[in-house]
Motif scaffolding. Structure first.
Motif, short mmCIF file in Angstrom:
data_model
loop_
_atom_site.label_atom_id
_atom_site.label_comp_id
_atom_site.label_asym_id
_atom_site.label_seq_id
_atom_site.Cartn_x
_atom_site.Cartn_y
_atom_site.Cartn_z
N LYS A 349 -33.76 109.23 -75.89
CA LYS A 349 -32.72 108.38 -75.32
C LYS A 349 -31.46 108.62 -76.14
CE LYS A 349 -30.54 105.31 -72.99
NZ LYS A 349 -30.13 105.66 -71.63
N TYR A 350 -30.50 109.31 -75.53
CA TYR A 350 -29.25 109.64 -76.22
C TYR A 350 -28.12 108.82 -75.61
CZ TYR A 350 -31.50 113.94 -78.03
OH TYR A 350 -32.32 114.84 -78.66
N LYS A 387 -36.24 101.43 -82.90
CA LYS A 387 -37.50 100.82 -82.44
C LYS A 387 -37.33 100.08 -81.12
CE LYS A 387 -37.95 97.88 -85.93
NZ LYS A 387 -36.70 97.98 -86.66
N SER A 388 -36.30 99.21 -81.07
CA SER A 388 -36.12 98.40 -79.85
C SER A 388 -35.74 99.28 -78.68
CB SER A 388 -35.04 97.34 -80.07
OG SER A 388 -35.50 96.43 -81.03
N THR A 389 -34.89 100.29 -78.93
CA THR A 389 -34.49 101.20 -77.85
C THR A 389 -35.73 101.92 -77.32
OG1 THR A 389 -32.42 101.52 -79.01
CG2 THR A 389 -32.88 103.07 -77.25
N LEU A 390 -36.61 102.34 -78.23
CA LEU A 390 -37.84 103.02 -77.81
C LEU A 390 -38.67 102.09 -76.92
CD1 LEU A 390 -39.92 105.28 -77.86
CD2 LEU A 390 -40.72 104.44 -80.08
N GLY A 391 -38.86 100.84 -77.36
CA GLY A 391 -39.65 99.88 -76.58
C GLY A 391 -39.07 99.69 -75.19
N VAL A 394 -39.51 102.89 -73.01
CA VAL A 394 -40.89 103.02 -72.53
C VAL A 394 -41.10 102.14 -71.30
CG1 VAL A 394 -43.28 102.38 -73.12
CG2 VAL A 394 -41.92 103.69 -74.74
N LEU A 395 -40.51 100.94 -71.32
CA LEU A 395 -40.67 100.01 -70.20
C LEU A 395 -39.74 100.31 -69.03
CD1 LEU A 395 -41.01 96.58 -72.03
CD2 LEU A 395 -42.80 97.96 -71.05
N ARG A 396 -38.91 101.33 -69.21
CA ARG A 396 -37.92 101.71 -68.19
C ARG A 396 -36.83 100.65 -68.01
NH1 ARG A 396 -38.65 105.07 -64.10
NH2 ARG A 396 -36.42 104.72 -64.01
N LEU A 397 -36.64 99.81 -69.06
CA LEU A 397 -35.49 98.91 -69.02
C LEU A 397 -34.24 99.72 -69.34
CD1 LEU A 397 -36.96 95.83 -70.94
CD2 LEU A 397 -36.64 96.09 -68.49
N LEU A 398 -34.45 100.85 -70.03
CA LEU A 398 -33.38 101.82 -70.27
C LEU A 398 -33.82 103.14 -69.66
CD1 LEU A 398 -32.63 101.12 -74.06
CD2 LEU A 398 -31.20 100.47 -72.11
N GLU A 399 -32.89 103.86 -69.11
CA GLU A 399 -33.19 105.15 -68.47
C GLU A 399 -33.38 106.21 -69.56
OE1 GLU A 399 -34.21 106.83 -65.18
OE2 GLU A 399 -33.49 104.77 -65.21
N ILE A 412 -44.45 107.52 -64.98
CA ILE A 412 -43.55 106.48 -64.46
C ILE A 412 -42.09 106.79 -64.75
CG2 ILE A 412 -45.30 104.66 -64.65
CD1 ILE A 412 -43.74 103.69 -67.18
N SER A 413 -41.85 107.97 -65.36
CA SER A 413 -40.47 108.30 -65.76
C SER A 413 -39.51 108.32 -64.58
CB SER A 413 -40.42 109.66 -66.46
OG SER A 413 -41.53 109.83 -67.27
N GLY A 414 -40.02 108.69 -63.39
CA GLY A 414 -39.13 108.80 -62.24
C GLY A 414 -39.22 107.61 -61.30
N PHE A 415 -39.98 106.57 -61.66
CA PHE A 415 -40.15 105.42 -60.76
C PHE A 415 -38.82 104.75 -60.47
CE2 PHE A 415 -44.80 103.77 -60.96
CZ PHE A 415 -45.25 105.03 -60.65
#
Ligand code: SF4
Length: 570
Positions: A349-350, A387-391, A394-399, A412-415
């Motif tokens: 995630k950049y 850590k939080s960005t990773l979490g 993973v949940l797709r709250l961030l692209e 689920i990356s493209g869901f």
């Protein structure tokens, strides 16, 4: 023995509410001696912040103060308000908790410090700004940043600005209210050592108000323990920590992750109608009949320690003094048939910024890991390591920028759209600050029912029963169902947030620092609750924390994160 600079005698602090008179402090007597650091500890809501503010008469005009507060011969309660304004900061400095709420967001850090010199010492603008720059340097911030605004500083840096403000006029006594709350372990220690170092250098005294018993044990000379508005124990720090004289102090100590994380049921009682007899009796495992009727006095024992307990001087042992921790071995262990519920492969995630988006911030940089069914993977690292960005990624709250997230063998990356929405019930998050996910205008019942309605999890006719089941599962009393979030404590709010999450029957939960804002007893309750729920429902967790002891207690495996990368597993 050094003489007292601050003497508080029989202080009562009370105010009227619609439910009755709140007695926030009752009969509080203590002294802070010259050059001494006195730690004042207790759970959130016990009255310690009120006490700190009462010393400087910072409470609203509706609050009634009775008793005596004397600082170096000056009777503070008798000072006219005009003199009091000069007194604050000059004689007694204060660092209030939550710097982002205390600092003015539209004034630069340097300007806020300079204003103090202009008001109290009548300095000109230039001279005051120069002094402000020196103060910033003293607390470890370059004076070149004096024109930066509060939002441009990290949490630790903001706390340093608060130290500079609190010590700007070199007061003889500093009241530091939760100066390290919410900071990660390293930053916490740096800030605490900075404050203590500066206070000691000036031979000033300090009242350190904190819920962090370990911090007080490490930094304070003496410790005073407060419960439900009363002091229950005062003694030398090392003695209080190594051999607590009051069952409450003992329970506080054993609720720490390093001491077995033993939860004590119940909460601080209402300060409108506190329990009869000893205020701790509803939670005390040592109570006996007399404790329900007789109110113990704060008495000095032979060793010079003050203790408010009917068992003082006798042999006693709380339930929590037992040696074995709640959990001696992981509840989960992997077998050959265990399958990864979650697989993260080379996730990135950049964030891009600057001219032509050429500056790259690699918040998550090529991270891979797996979480088994029913397993807790702890994720530990400093604040800002990703850590939080990773979490959230993973949940797709961030692209994600790139990489794959496989949940239950599905990529689920493209869901998108409805497939992403349906995923929302199976994968959930518990946030650090429960208030951020609760609508302040929604009562507890509706807050818990909302996701059930949104995701059509049950029929409307079943809703009431399901909400009650969830409230029971998180050990909340049904009488709270029709209260608003503002009427709940931090621990109760986090339980409501967990009940909302549970309602969706999740298989995987990211718990993002769920207890970092809570004090030790409430933290122990919430962590035990999460463990029990995991055992009962077989939920997998990615448990994020900066606290190694909490991570070790909660996790089956631990991943260490630094600057966006996982640097090791254990
Ligand atoms: S007086 Fe009784 S209830 Fe209170 S702390 Fe002592 S033993 Fe416990």
């Amino acid at each position: 023995m050094s003489f007292p600079v601050l003497t508080v005698e029989d202080l009562n602090v009370s105010f009227k509410t619609s439910k009755g008179v709140v007695k926030a402090n009752e009969g509080v007597s203590l002294e802070v001696r010259e050059g001494e650091i006195l730690g004042l500890i207790g759970e959130t809501g016990c009255g310690k912040t009120t006490f700190g503010k009462a010393i400087l008469r910072l409470l609203s005009g509706k609050v009634k103060l009775e008793g005596k507060i004397v600082y170096r011969g000056t009777d503070i309660l008798a000072l006219p308000e005009k003199e009091m304004r000069r007194f604050r900061g000059k004689e007694i400095g204060i660092m209030l908790q939550n710097p982002s709420a205390c600092l003015n967001p539209v004034l630069s850090a340097g300007r806020q410090i300079a204003e103090i010199y202009r008001y109290h010492e009548g300095m000109g603008k230039k001279e005051a700004e120069k002094k402000a720059g020196e103060m910033l340097e003293l607390v470890g911030i370059s004076s070149l940043r004096k024109d930066d605004y509060p939002h441009q500083f990290s949490g630790g840096m903001l706390q340093r600005v608060m130290v500079a403000i609190g010590l700007a006029l070199r007061p003889g006594l500093l009241i530091a209210d939760e100066p390290t709350k919410g900071l990660d372990t390293d930053t916490k220690l740096q800030i605490a050592e900075l404050i203590v170092g500066l206070v000691r250098k000036e031979n000033a005294s300090m009242l350190l108000v904190t819920h962090d018993l370990e911090l007080a044990g490490r930094l304070a000379d003496r410790i005073a323990v407060m419960y439900a508005g009363e002091i229950v124990e005062i003694g030398k720090a090392e003695e209080v920590i190594s051999n607590p004289g009051h069952p409450y102090t003992c329970d506080l100590l054993h609720s720490l992750p390093g001491k077995g994380l033993k939860a004590v049921s119940g909460q601080i009682p209402s300060l409108v109608s506190p329990p009869s007899g000893c205020r701790y009796h509803p939670r005390c495992s040592c109570r006996f009949e007399a404790c329900l009727q007789v109110r113990p006095e704060l008495l000095k024992n032979e060793g010079g320690r003050f203790i408010r307990c009917l068992l003082s001087g006798k042999e006693w042992k709380t339930e929590n003094t037992a040696d074995s921790p709640i959990r001696e071995q992981p509840a989960f262990s992997c077998t050959e048939e265990d399958m990864a519920l979650l697989k993260v492969e080379n996730l990135r995630k950049y964030y891009y910024s600057g001219l032509f988006k050429k500056e790259v911030h690699r918040a998550v940089d090529g991270v891979s890991f797996e979480v088994e069914k029913g397993e807790t993977l702890g994720l530990v690292g400093r604040s800002g390591c990703g850590k939080s960005t990773l979490g959230r990624t993973v949940l797709r709250l961030l692209e994600p920028t790139s990489g794959r997230v496989l949940f239950d063998e599905q990529d689920i990356s493209g869901f998108k759209g409805s497939s992403l929405k349906s995923l929302g019930t199976r994968m959930q998050i518990i946030f650090q600050n429960p208030e951020s996910c609760l609508n302040p205008r929604m009562k507890v019942y509706d807050a818990v029912a909302e996701p059930l309605r949104l995701h059509r999890i049950c029929e409307r006719s079943e809703e009431r029963g399901r909400v009650r089941e969830l409230i029971e599962a998180v050990s909340l009393s049904e009488e709270l169902l029709f209260r608003y979030p503002r009427e709940l404590s931090g621990g109760q709010l986090q339980r409501v947030a967990i009940a909302r999450v549970l309602g969706m029957n999740p298989e995987f939960i990211v718990a993002d620092e769920p207890t970092s804002m809570l004090d030790p007893l409430v933290q122990a309750q919430i962590l035990s609750l999460l463990k029990n729920l995991q055992t009962e429902y077989g939920i997998s967790f990615l448990f994020i924390s900066h606290d190694m002891q909490v991570i070790e207690w909660m996790s089956d495996r631990i991943a260490f994160m630094e600057e966006g990368k996982i640097v090791g597993f254990r």
